[in-house]
Design a protein around this motif. Structure first.
Motif, PDB file in Angstrom:
ATOM      1  N   PRO A 129       0.825  -1.217   0.000  1.00 38.24           N
ATOM      2  CA  PRO A 129       0.000   0.000   0.000  1.00 38.24           C
ATOM      3  C   PRO A 129       0.856   1.262   0.000  1.00 38.24           C
ATOM      4  O   PRO A 129       1.944   1.301   0.573  1.00 38.24           O
ATOM      5  N   ILE A 130       0.332   2.303  -0.660  1.00 41.90           N
ATOM      6  CA  ILE A 130       0.970   3.609  -0.686  1.00 41.90           C
ATOM      7  C   ILE A 130       0.040   4.598   0.013  1.00 41.90           C
ATOM      8  O   ILE A 130      -1.128   4.744  -0.357  1.00 41.90           O
ATOM      9  N   ILE A 131       0.542   5.271   1.021  1.00 39.03           N
ATOM     10  CA  ILE A 131      -0.220   6.299   1.722  1.00 39.03           C
ATOM     11  C   ILE A 131       0.262   7.648   1.207  1.00 39.03           C
ATOM     12  O   ILE A 131       1.353   8.110   1.545  1.00 39.03           O
ATOM     13  N   MET A 132      -0.542   8.288   0.342  1.00 36.08           N
ATOM     14  CA  MET A 132      -0.170   9.561  -0.257  1.00 36.08           C
ATOM     15  C   MET A 132      -0.677  10.711   0.607  1.00 36.08           C
ATOM     16  O   MET A 132      -1.832  10.728   1.013  1.00 36.08           O
ATOM     17  N   VAL A 133       0.194  11.669   0.882  1.00 38.00           N
ATOM     18  CA  VAL A 133      -0.164  12.842   1.671  1.00 38.00           C
ATOM     19  C   VAL A 133       0.230  14.081   0.877  1.00 38.00           C
ATOM     20  O   VAL A 133       1.401  14.247   0.522  1.00 38.00           O
ATOM     21  N   ASP A 134      -0.742  14.939   0.572  1.00 34.53           N
ATOM     22  CA  ASP A 134      -0.507  16.177  -0.168  1.00 34.53           C
ATOM     23  C   ASP A 134      -0.543  17.350   0.806  1.00 34.53           C
ATOM     24  O   ASP A 134      -1.558  17.565   1.492  1.00 34.53           O
ATOM     25  N   LEU A 135       0.545  18.098   0.865  1.00 32.24           N
ATOM     26  CA  LEU A 135       0.645  19.232   1.774  1.00 32.24           C
ATOM     27  C   LEU A 135       1.125  20.460   1.014  1.00 32.24           C
ATOM     28  O   LEU A 135       1.619  20.351  -0.105  1.00 32.24           O
ATOM     29  N   SER A 136       0.996  21.611   1.610  1.00 30.76           N
ATOM     30  CA  SER A 136       1.372  22.856   0.938  1.00 30.76           C
ATOM     31  C   SER A 136       2.802  23.262   1.230  1.00 30.76           C
ATOM     32  O   SER A 136       3.578  23.562   0.320  1.00 30.76           O
ATOM     33  N   ARG A 137       3.176  23.279   2.483  1.00 26.03           N
ATOM     34  CA  ARG A 137       4.467  23.840   2.875  1.00 26.03           C
ATOM     35  C   ARG A 137       5.501  22.757   3.138  1.00 26.03           C
ATOM     36  O   ARG A 137       5.185  21.653   3.575  1.00 26.03           O
ATOM     37  N   ALA A 138       6.765  23.114   2.899  1.00 24.40           N
ATOM     38  CA  ALA A 138       7.851  22.182   3.187  1.00 24.40           C
ATOM     39  C   ALA A 138       7.902  21.837   4.666  1.00 24.40           C
ATOM     40  O   ALA A 138       8.190  20.690   5.035  1.00 24.40           O
ATOM     41  N   ALA A 139       7.614  22.799   5.534  1.00 20.55           N
ATOM     42  CA  ALA A 139       7.622  22.537   6.970  1.00 20.55           C
ATOM     43  C   ALA A 139       6.627  21.447   7.327  1.00 20.55           C
ATOM     44  O   ALA A 139       6.892  20.598   8.196  1.00 20.55           O
ATOM     45  N   ASP A 140       5.468  21.442   6.657  1.00 14.17           N
ATOM     46  CA  ASP A 140       4.467  20.415   6.930  1.00 14.17           C
ATOM     47  C   ASP A 140       4.921  19.049   6.418  1.00 14.17           C
ATOM     48  O   ASP A 140       4.636  18.017   7.041  1.00 14.17           O
ATOM     49  N   VAL A 141       5.616  19.042   5.272  1.00 14.69           N
ATOM     50  CA  VAL A 141       6.155  17.783   4.743  1.00 14.69           C
ATOM     51  C   VAL A 141       7.145  17.177   5.728  1.00 14.69           C
ATOM     52  O   VAL A 141       7.099  15.983   6.044  1.00 14.69           O
ATOM     53  N   LEU A 142       8.037  17.994   6.243  1.00  8.45           N
ATOM     54  CA  LEU A 142       9.045  17.500   7.181  1.00  8.45           C
ATOM     55  C   LEU A 142       8.395  16.994   8.464  1.00  8.45           C
ATOM     56  O   LEU A 142       8.809  15.973   9.024  1.00  8.45           O
ATOM     57  N   TRP A 143       7.372  17.706   8.938  1.00  2.00           N
ATOM     58  CA  TRP A 143       6.660  17.263  10.147  1.00  2.00           C
ATOM     59  C   TRP A 143       5.991  15.916   9.899  1.00  2.00           C
ATOM     60  O   TRP A 143       6.051  15.012  10.747  1.00  2.00           O
ATOM     61  N   ALA A 144       5.321  15.765   8.729  1.00  3.64           N
ATOM     62  CA  ALA A 144       4.635  14.512   8.428  1.00  3.64           C
ATOM     63  C   ALA A 144       5.614  13.356   8.294  1.00  3.64           C
ATOM     64  O   ALA A 144       5.346  12.231   8.735  1.00  3.64           O
ATOM     65  N   MET A 145       6.787  13.616   7.681  1.00  6.52           N
ATOM     66  CA  MET A 145       7.795  12.574   7.549  1.00  6.52           C
ATOM     67  C   MET A 145       8.320  12.141   8.920  1.00  6.52           C
ATOM     68  O   MET A 145       8.432  10.941   9.207  1.00  6.52           O
ATOM     69  N   GLU A 146       8.618  13.111   9.757  1.00  2.06           N
ATOM     70  CA  GLU A 146       9.136  12.779  11.086  1.00  2.06           C
ATOM     71  C   GLU A 146       8.098  12.037  11.903  1.00  2.06           C
ATOM     72  O   GLU A 146       8.412  11.068  12.606  1.00  2.06           O
ATOM     73  N   ASP A 147       6.847  12.464  11.804  1.00  3.30           N
ATOM     74  CA  ASP A 147       5.783  11.780  12.535  1.00  3.30           C
ATOM     75  C   ASP A 147       5.597  10.360  12.009  1.00  3.30           C
ATOM     76  O   ASP A 147       5.374   9.421  12.783  1.00  3.30           O
TER      77      ASP A 147
END
Length: 220
Positions: free
Chosen positions: A72-90
């Motif tokens: 499975p692939i869990i795709m997450v679309d976000l606006s800001r780079a800060a949010d991408v980094l937070w989602a990756m770390e989480d």
């Protein structure tokens, strides 16, 4: 892409669960994603895939038809780079994930040495590989254990049909590593064996090691 992209090429360092960065030679080049997928361990565990707005707009969504439906692939679309980094770390707090892949456009202030160090430490603590695709970016200071430049090359000759494309090929430049000696290769993906084959690049395949950012939009 072959349904399984977890093969390990001879000559590359053994796969390790840590943070690796990939800089495509041109921002929209999909080879960075193919290479990252080819380096993942064999598993049916889901992949967390996070994109920021400009990566999604300029490079498009990843084509996932070639990946096995058993993964499975869990795709997450976000606006800001800060949010991408937070989602990756989480996501790296979840040991049941098979990998975490993030795509960030440009050189946003949020993507600094501290942010990459947090990702590297989280990945190593959770034993989950983490790949950060840096589109239209410069290779500034980073805690990533391996840092790659990559570009697509013309496919290899097809063994049975001269008019058909053969195996995919990439130009790889491991320009910084904390584990192995850096080097440059031409990588051919063998679909049947599900692995990468590496060869030293010939003179006529030499490429500019620039980051491909000229004329590209800056991250917001």
């Amino acid at each position: 892409m072959h349904k399984s992209l977890a093969g390990q090429g001879a000559g590359l360092a053994p796969m390790r669960c840590t943070l690796s960065e990939v800089f495509p030679n041109t921002p929209a080049d999909p080879s960075a994603l193919g290479f990252a997928l080819s380096r993942l361990p064999r598993s049916h565990a889901p992949i967390l895939w996070v994109q920021d707005r400009l990566s999604r707009k300029e490079a498009g969504r990843p084509a996932l038809a070639g990946i096995s439906g058993e993964r499975p692939i869990i795709m997450v679309d976000l606006s800001r780079a800060a949010d991408v980094l937070w989602a990756m770390e989480d996501g790296l707090r979840c040991r049941t994930l098979g990998a975490v892949i993030g795509e960030v456009w440009g050189d946003p202030p949020a993507l600094d040495f501290t942010a990459t160090k947090r990702l590297a430490l989280r990945a190593e603590a959770a034993d989950v590989p983490c790949w950060l695709i840096r589109r239209a970016a410069s290779p500034d200071l980073s805690a990533a254990r391996d840092r790659w430049r990559i570009a697509s090359l013309p496919s290899a000759p097809h063994p049975h049909d001269r008019q058909a494309p053969g195996a995919p090929r990439w130009w790889l430049d491991l320009f910084r590593s904390r584990r192995v000696k850096p080097g440059t290769w031409v990588a051919t993906y063998d679909r049947a064996a599900d692995r990468l084959h590496l060869a030293a690049p010939t003179r006529d395949r030499a490429m500019d090691a620039g980051d491909g950012t000229a004329g590209q939009r800056a991250a917001g």
